[in-house]
Write a protein that holds these residues in place. Structure first.
Motif, short mmCIF file in Angstrom:
data_model
loop_
_atom_site.label_atom_id
_atom_site.label_comp_id
_atom_site.label_asym_id
_atom_site.label_seq_id
_atom_site.Cartn_x
_atom_site.Cartn_y
_atom_site.Cartn_z
N ARG A 35 0.84 -1.20 0.00
CA ARG A 35 0.00 0.00 0.00
C ARG A 35 0.88 1.26 0.00
NH1 ARG A 35 -4.33 1.16 -2.37
NH2 ARG A 35 -4.64 3.35 -1.94
N LEU A 36 1.96 1.25 0.76
CA LEU A 36 2.88 2.39 0.78
C LEU A 36 3.50 2.60 -0.60
CD1 LEU A 36 4.72 1.91 4.19
CD2 LEU A 36 3.37 3.91 3.51
N LYS A 37 3.89 1.50 -1.25
CA LYS A 37 4.48 1.59 -2.58
C LYS A 37 3.48 2.19 -3.57
CE LYS A 37 6.59 -1.25 -6.21
NZ LYS A 37 6.93 -2.63 -6.63
N HIS A 38 2.22 1.77 -3.46
CA HIS A 38 1.18 2.30 -4.35
C HIS A 38 0.99 3.80 -4.13
CE1 HIS A 38 -2.53 2.42 -6.69
NE2 HIS A 38 -3.07 3.12 -5.69
N MET A 39 1.00 4.25 -2.87
CA MET A 39 0.85 5.68 -2.56
C MET A 39 1.99 6.48 -3.18
SD MET A 39 -0.49 6.17 1.37
CE MET A 39 -0.14 4.61 2.16
N GLN A 40 3.22 5.97 -3.05
CA GLN A 40 4.38 6.68 -3.57
C GLN A 40 4.32 6.76 -5.09
OE1 GLN A 40 7.78 6.02 -0.19
NE2 GLN A 40 7.55 4.36 -1.63
N GLU A 41 3.87 5.69 -5.73
CA GLU A 41 3.75 5.70 -7.19
C GLU A 41 2.64 6.65 -7.64
OE1 GLU A 41 3.09 1.62 -8.08
OE2 GLU A 41 5.24 1.08 -8.00
N GLU A 42 1.54 6.67 -6.89
CA GLU A 42 0.41 7.53 -7.24
C GLU A 42 0.78 9.01 -7.15
OE1 GLU A 42 -4.24 8.34 -5.78
OE2 GLU A 42 -2.92 7.03 -4.63
N LEU A 43 1.58 9.36 -6.13
CA LEU A 43 1.94 10.76 -5.90
C LEU A 43 3.25 11.14 -6.60
CD1 LEU A 43 1.02 10.94 -2.11
CD2 LEU A 43 -0.24 12.00 -3.98
N GLY A 44 4.04 10.16 -6.95
CA GLY A 44 5.31 10.42 -7.61
C GLY A 44 6.37 10.97 -6.67
N LYS A 46 8.77 10.11 -2.83
CA LYS A 46 9.18 9.17 -1.79
C LYS A 46 8.58 9.63 -0.47
CE LYS A 46 12.07 5.62 -0.96
NZ LYS A 46 12.01 4.35 -1.69
N ILE A 47 7.82 8.77 0.18
CA ILE A 47 7.16 9.14 1.43
C ILE A 47 8.00 8.72 2.63
CG2 ILE A 47 5.12 8.78 2.88
CD1 ILE A 47 3.50 8.36 0.32
N VAL A 48 8.53 7.50 2.60
CA VAL A 48 9.32 6.98 3.71
C VAL A 48 10.56 6.28 3.18
CG1 VAL A 48 7.32 6.67 5.25
CG2 VAL A 48 8.05 4.78 3.78
N THR A 49 11.55 6.20 4.04
CA THR A 49 12.72 5.38 3.78
C THR A 49 12.89 4.42 4.94
OG1 THR A 49 14.20 7.01 4.82
CG2 THR A 49 13.88 7.17 2.44
N PHE A 57 10.49 9.36 7.76
CA PHE A 57 9.63 10.08 6.82
C PHE A 57 10.42 11.18 6.12
CE2 PHE A 57 6.32 7.84 8.83
CZ PHE A 57 5.16 7.96 8.06
N THR A 58 10.25 11.28 4.82
CA THR A 58 10.85 12.36 4.03
C THR A 58 10.08 13.66 4.30
OG1 THR A 58 9.37 12.00 2.16
CG2 THR A 58 11.41 10.69 2.23
N PRO A 59 10.59 14.81 3.88
CA PRO A 59 9.82 16.06 4.03
C PRO A 59 8.43 15.97 3.40
CG PRO A 59 12.08 16.56 3.48
CD PRO A 59 11.95 15.07 3.38
N GLN A 60 8.36 15.30 2.22
CA GLN A 60 7.05 15.13 1.59
C GLN A 60 6.16 14.23 2.45
OE1 GLN A 60 10.02 14.69 0.20
NE2 GLN A 60 10.10 15.50 -1.91
#
Length: 294
Positions: A35-44, A46-49, A57-60
């Motif tokens: 689900r996290l991977k899908h969110m990151q792909e949808e928004l373009g 990186k959300i977490v590392t 969490f990244t700034p985004q």
């Protein structure tokens, strides 16, 4: 992004751990990762590392967590409004009542009150947030709770108020003491809320030229009371804290004109909250209680 996505971000941010987050949300870890991977792909973005010490969490990602909190709060408000509309149509008292409550009131008054109210209105649930009175005042001003119970005369601009009871502030000891000897006697002090502390400090400054002899400092008023009961020193406490305790000598504090120093307990709420059946029922329930015999 849907409700579940926002929920995932909020819980993951609090836990910083994929395994714990998956368990709390009743997901498998692979499903959560997907689900996290899908969110990151949808928004373009990186959300977490993932790091050895957990999730970062990244700034985004930090920005999205802030958006998640707003989105979830908005959804909860919409849900409550829809439920309230339905309850109003049925003239039913049901739903979740959000209360902000001072620590002492939560420990000593609230459980019995909620029991009585629940007996009358079994379909009501409660969300209770506790803290110092100053924090509860902020909760009710921000409309984070429907009703606040506050000890002390804090500002109530724009709020409806109802006084529950008032207490004297007194010196309490297991031994009779001469008030002129107070600076030389051991005092049990506790970290009360700042408004009460300022009243006591002002009274002390008006009556003594030297600082009190603080022999023990504790975090909670209940601990202070037990120290006093066991003869370890005197305390300056609200009289309600000492109800039902025998063999305690009490000297009420007075101002320069001889008037007793009082501490009042209030119920705060916003007038518009009375549109909710559950809030209206609870306010009327509290207003009709006999606090002298409670």
């Amino acid at each position: 992004m849907d409700y579940r996505d926002w929920e995932i971000l909020k819980v993951l941010y609090n836990q910083k751990n994929l395994t714990k987050t998956a368990r709390l949300l009743f997901l498998t870890q692979p499903a959560l990762t997907s689900r996290l991977k899908h969110m990151q792909e949808e928004l373009g973005v990186k959300i977490v590392t993932r790091e050895s010490r957990g999730v970062h969490f990244t700034p985004q990602g930090e920005y999205l967590v802030h958006c998640a909190e707003e989105a979830l709060a908005h959804f909860q408000k919409v849900k409550e409004n829809v439920q309230n509309m339905s309850n109003n149509e049925k003239n039913e008292v049901a739903g979740t009542l959000k209360l902000g409550v001072s620590n002492y009131f939560a420990n000593n008054e609230l459980p019995y009150l909620l029991k009585l109210f629940k007996n009358q209105y079994p379909h009501v649930e409660f969300k209770v947030i506790t803290g110092w009175s100053r924090d509860v005042t902020q909760l009710i001003h921000n409309k984070d709770v429907h009703i606040g119970f506050v000890r002390g005369d804090y500002g109530w601009r724009g709020l409806s108020i109802h006084q529950l009871f008032e207490e004297t502030i007194c010196i309490a000891s297991t031994k009779k003491i001469d008030i002129t000897d107070l600076p030389r006697l051991p005092r049990i002090d506790y970290r009360g809320d700042y408004l009460l502390k300022s009243i006591i400090d002002h009274w002390w400054a008006e009556n003594y030229a030297e600082a009190p002899f603080i022999s023990i400092e504790v975090d909670q008023v209940d601990t202070c009371r037990e120290m006093v009961i066991n003869g370890l020193g005197y305390g300056i406490l609200s009289s309600r804290v000492l109800d039902g305790i025998e063999d305690i000598y009490k000297i009420p504090l007075t101002d320069q004109e001889g008037n007793p120093l009082l501490r009042r307990t209030w119920m705060y709420y916003h007038k518009e909250s009375m549109e909710w059946n559950v809030v209206k029922a609870f306010v009327h329930f509290i207003e009709n209680l006999d606090w002298k015999n409670h």
